[in-house]
Design a protein around this motif. Structure first.
Motif, PDB file in Angstrom:
ATOM      1  N   MET A 252      87.682  51.486  -3.587  1.00  0.00           N
ATOM      2  CA  MET A 252      88.584  51.859  -3.856  1.00  0.00           C
ATOM      3  C   MET A 252      89.665  52.776  -2.342  1.00  0.00           C
ATOM      4  SD  MET A 252      87.072  53.412  -7.286  1.00  0.00           S
ATOM      5  CE  MET A 252      86.661  54.627  -6.591  1.00  0.00           C
ATOM      6  N   THR A 253      88.221  53.303  -1.547  1.00  0.00           N
ATOM      7  CA  THR A 253      89.230  54.258  -0.915  1.00  0.00           C
ATOM      8  C   THR A 253      90.242  52.880   0.243  1.00  0.00           C
ATOM      9  OG1 THR A 253      87.238  53.948   0.348  1.00  0.00           O
ATOM     10  CG2 THR A 253      87.131  55.878  -0.996  1.00  0.00           C
ATOM     11  N   GLU A 254      89.036  52.354   0.915  1.00  0.00           N
ATOM     12  CA  GLU A 254      90.426  51.373   1.274  1.00  0.00           C
ATOM     13  C   GLU A 254      91.605  50.875   0.923  1.00  0.00           C
ATOM     14  OE1 GLU A 254      87.976  47.951   2.382  1.00  0.00           O
ATOM     15  OE2 GLU A 254      87.069  49.339   3.685  1.00  0.00           O
ATOM     16  N   LYS A 255      91.909  50.511  -0.063  1.00  0.00           N
ATOM     17  CA  LYS A 255      93.015  50.295  -0.859  1.00  0.00           C
ATOM     18  C   LYS A 255      93.651  51.188  -1.271  1.00  0.00           C
ATOM     19  CE  LYS A 255      95.569  47.523  -4.242  1.00  0.00           C
ATOM     20  NZ  LYS A 255      96.150  46.973  -3.954  1.00  0.00           N
ATOM     21  N   PHE A 256      93.496  52.481  -1.506  1.00  0.00           N
ATOM     22  CA  PHE A 256      94.058  53.687  -2.257  1.00  0.00           C
ATOM     23  C   PHE A 256      94.276  54.725  -0.424  1.00  0.00           C
ATOM     24  CE2 PHE A 256      92.651  51.896  -5.996  1.00  0.00           C
ATOM     25  CZ  PHE A 256      93.739  51.377  -6.684  1.00  0.00           C
ATOM     26  N   ASN A 257      93.572  54.369   0.271  1.00  0.00           N
ATOM     27  CA  ASN A 257      93.852  55.107   1.040  1.00  0.00           C
ATOM     28  C   ASN A 257      93.590  56.989   1.243  1.00  0.00           C
ATOM     29  OD1 ASN A 257      93.226  55.395   4.595  1.00  0.00           O
ATOM     30  ND2 ASN A 257      95.245  55.410   4.425  1.00  0.00           N
ATOM     31  N   HIS A 258      93.275  56.988  -0.030  1.00  0.00           N
ATOM     32  CA  HIS A 258      92.989  58.598  -0.341  1.00  0.00           C
ATOM     33  C   HIS A 258      91.726  58.954  -1.386  1.00  0.00           C
ATOM     34  CE1 HIS A 258      94.214  57.899  -3.965  1.00  0.00           C
ATOM     35  NE2 HIS A 258      95.768  57.453  -3.253  1.00  0.00           N
ATOM     36  N   ASP A 259      91.204  60.033  -1.781  1.00  0.00           N
ATOM     37  CA  ASP A 259      89.754  60.344  -2.326  1.00  0.00           C
ATOM     38  C   ASP A 259      90.678  60.036  -3.593  1.00  0.00           C
ATOM     39  OD1 ASP A 259      89.257  61.657  -0.840  1.00  0.00           O
ATOM     40  OD2 ASP A 259      89.919  64.070  -0.961  1.00  0.00           O
ATOM     41  N   VAL A 260      89.696  59.464  -3.965  1.00  0.00           N
ATOM     42  CA  VAL A 260      90.073  59.301  -5.732  1.00  0.00           C
ATOM     43  C   VAL A 260      88.893  60.034  -6.350  1.00  0.00           C
ATOM     44  CG1 VAL A 260      89.697  57.114  -7.445  1.00  0.00           C
ATOM     45  CG2 VAL A 260      89.864  56.473  -5.316  1.00  0.00           C
ATOM     46  N   ASP A 261      89.713  60.711  -7.936  1.00  0.00           N
ATOM     47  CA  ASP A 261      89.484  61.631  -8.299  1.00  0.00           C
ATOM     48  C   ASP A 261      88.507  61.351 -10.128  1.00  0.00           C
ATOM     49  OD1 ASP A 261      90.411  63.751  -7.164  1.00  0.00           O
ATOM     50  OD2 ASP A 261      92.752  63.617  -7.665  1.00  0.00           O
ATOM     51  N   TRP A 262      89.516  60.055 -10.513  1.00  0.00           N
ATOM     52  CA  TRP A 262      88.588  59.652 -11.763  1.00  0.00           C
ATOM     53  C   TRP A 262      88.534  57.571 -11.694  1.00  0.00           C
ATOM     54  CZ3 TRP A 262      86.863  61.504 -17.022  1.00  0.00           C
ATOM     55  CH2 TRP A 262      87.631  62.547 -16.600  1.00  0.00           C
ATOM     56  N   LEU A 263      87.523  57.481 -11.751  1.00  0.00           N
ATOM     57  CA  LEU A 263      87.387  56.205 -12.170  1.00  0.00           C
ATOM     58  C   LEU A 263      86.728  56.128 -14.152  1.00  0.00           C
ATOM     59  CD1 LEU A 263      86.721  53.503 -10.850  1.00  0.00           C
ATOM     60  CD2 LEU A 263      84.362  54.370 -10.618  1.00  0.00           C
TER      61      LEU A 263
END
Length: 61
Positions: free
Chosen positions: A21-32
């Motif tokens: 998730m972090t490599e794909k979106f290259n930013h913080d993830v708030d929800w999964l």
């Protein structure tokens, strides 16, 4: 039971999921949002401990 569904332990799978998730979106993830019968509370707590909210689809009932 869980490892037979995914082929890995919950902690290995959770770590790999976070990395993807972090490599794909290259930013913080708030929800999964997850929809998988094999994911348990340990898996969910891993993400909650990282500050990521977890939404679970439960269509068993």
């Amino acid at each position: 039971m869980y490892s037979s569904w995914v082929g890995a332990s919950w902690d290995l799978d959770a770590g790999q999921t976070l990395k993807a998730m972090t490599e794909k979106f290259n930013h913080d993830v708030d929800w999964l949002i997850v929809d998988h019968y094999g994911l348990d509370a340990y898996w969910e707590e891993y993400f909650l401990s990282k500050g990521i909210k977890v939404g679970v689809i439960d269509d068993l009932s």
